[in-house]
Design a protein around this motif. Structure first.
Motif, PDB file in Angstrom:
ATOM      1  N   PRO A  33      -6.057  51.358   6.365  1.00 40.03           N
ATOM      2  CA  PRO A  33      -5.557  50.069   6.318  1.00 40.03           C
ATOM      3  C   PRO A  33      -3.998  50.079   5.885  1.00 40.03           C
ATOM      4  CG  PRO A  33      -6.894  50.421   4.599  1.00 40.03           C
ATOM      5  CD  PRO A  33      -6.959  51.491   5.271  1.00 40.03           C
ATOM      6  N   TYR A  34      -3.401  49.016   6.034  1.00 41.50           N
ATOM      7  CA  TYR A  34      -2.008  48.977   5.761  1.00 41.50           C
ATOM      8  C   TYR A  34      -1.897  48.788   4.403  1.00 41.50           C
ATOM      9  CZ  TYR A  34       2.464  46.688   4.810  1.00 41.50           C
ATOM     10  OH  TYR A  34       3.769  46.163   4.445  1.00 41.50           O
ATOM     11  N   PRO A  35      -0.891  49.859   3.766  1.00 41.88           N
ATOM     12  CA  PRO A  35       0.314  50.264   3.957  1.00 41.88           C
ATOM     13  C   PRO A  35       0.353  51.667   4.779  1.00 41.88           C
ATOM     14  CG  PRO A  35       0.109  50.533   1.624  1.00 41.88           C
ATOM     15  CD  PRO A  35      -1.258  49.948   2.180  1.00 41.88           C
ATOM     16  N   PHE A  36      -0.826  51.951   5.353  1.00 38.01           N
ATOM     17  CA  PHE A  36      -1.052  53.434   5.974  1.00 38.01           C
ATOM     18  C   PHE A  36      -0.479  54.415   5.113  1.00 38.01           C
ATOM     19  CE2 PHE A  36       0.404  49.804   9.164  1.00 38.01           C
ATOM     20  CZ  PHE A  36      -0.877  49.847   9.575  1.00 38.01           C
ATOM     21  N   ILE A  37      -1.170  54.771   4.114  1.00 32.02           N
ATOM     22  CA  ILE A  37      -0.737  55.591   3.203  1.00 32.02           C
ATOM     23  C   ILE A  37      -1.324  57.139   3.769  1.00 32.02           C
ATOM     24  CG2 ILE A  37      -1.716  56.715   0.816  1.00 32.02           C
ATOM     25  CD1 ILE A  37      -1.844  53.764  -0.096  1.00 32.02           C
ATOM     26  N   LEU A  38      -2.432  57.078   4.548  1.00 33.63           N
ATOM     27  CA  LEU A  38      -3.141  58.305   5.275  1.00 33.63           C
ATOM     28  C   LEU A  38      -1.897  58.776   6.066  1.00 33.63           C
ATOM     29  CD1 LEU A  38      -4.886  60.847   5.304  1.00 33.63           C
ATOM     30  CD2 LEU A  38      -6.308  59.263   6.860  1.00 33.63           C
TER      31      LEU A  38
END
Length: 171
Positions: free
Chosen positions: A84-89
């Motif tokens: 999910p946001y902030p799209f760390i992956l």
């Protein structure tokens, strides 16, 4: 005048040292498998198809995760987003990609710079050889001029002698 002295510098020049070399072919034969793979990877990563595919994948990644976040908010039993946001992956994947492609592209650029140096050295050798041959041609032209002037002097002397003989006959 002897026959040997009539031969000019171009006739005695030895054109045995050839400097023409296919630098591309010579360079390709020295590449290792790893270097070839790095060059292929640099060609792929440095092109529009890669940029467009990567942009599409990022767009899909963000779109799917945004959709899953929305669905999870609407229905708590729905499949949750894996990033999910902030799209760390996604940030981790892109950082990993940059960490590996950056040095590989730099290795490929360094090899290209080495190839450019080889081509510049070859160009210099060709220019030196061409200058040497031009000097021989210029000396040969001077030699030809000397021979032509010598012939003209002989012709003028003969014409002058014939003219005197004709004048003596008339008197």
């Amino acid at each position: 005048m002897q026959e040997k002295s009539r031969r000019g510098p171009a006739a005695t020049y030895n054109h045995s040292k050839h400097v023409l070399v296919n630098v591309n072919e010579k360079f390709q034969t020295t590449l290792t498998t790893g270097q070839r793979v790095a060059d292929i990877l640099a060609r792929v990563v440095g092109g529009w198809p890669f940029i467009l595919c990567q942009s599409a994948l990022i767009f899909v990644w963000v779109g799917v995760n945004g959709f899953l976040v929305y669905q999870a908010a609407a229905n708590p039993t729905y499949f949750t987003a894996w990033d999910p946001y902030p799209f760390i992956l996604l940030n981790l994947v892109l950082s990993f990609q940059a960490a590996y492609t950056g040095p590989i592209v730099m290795m490929s650029q360094n090899r290209q710079a080495e190839k450019d140096r080889m081509m510049a050295e070859h160009d210099y050798q060709v220019n030196v050889k061409a200058e040497e041959e031009i000097k021989v041609i210029m000396r040969h032209l001077v030699h030809q001029d000397d021979l032509i002037l010598e012939i003209l002097d002989k012709m003028q002397a003969e014409n002058h002698a014939v003219g005197r003989a004709d004048t003596e006959k008339m008197s």
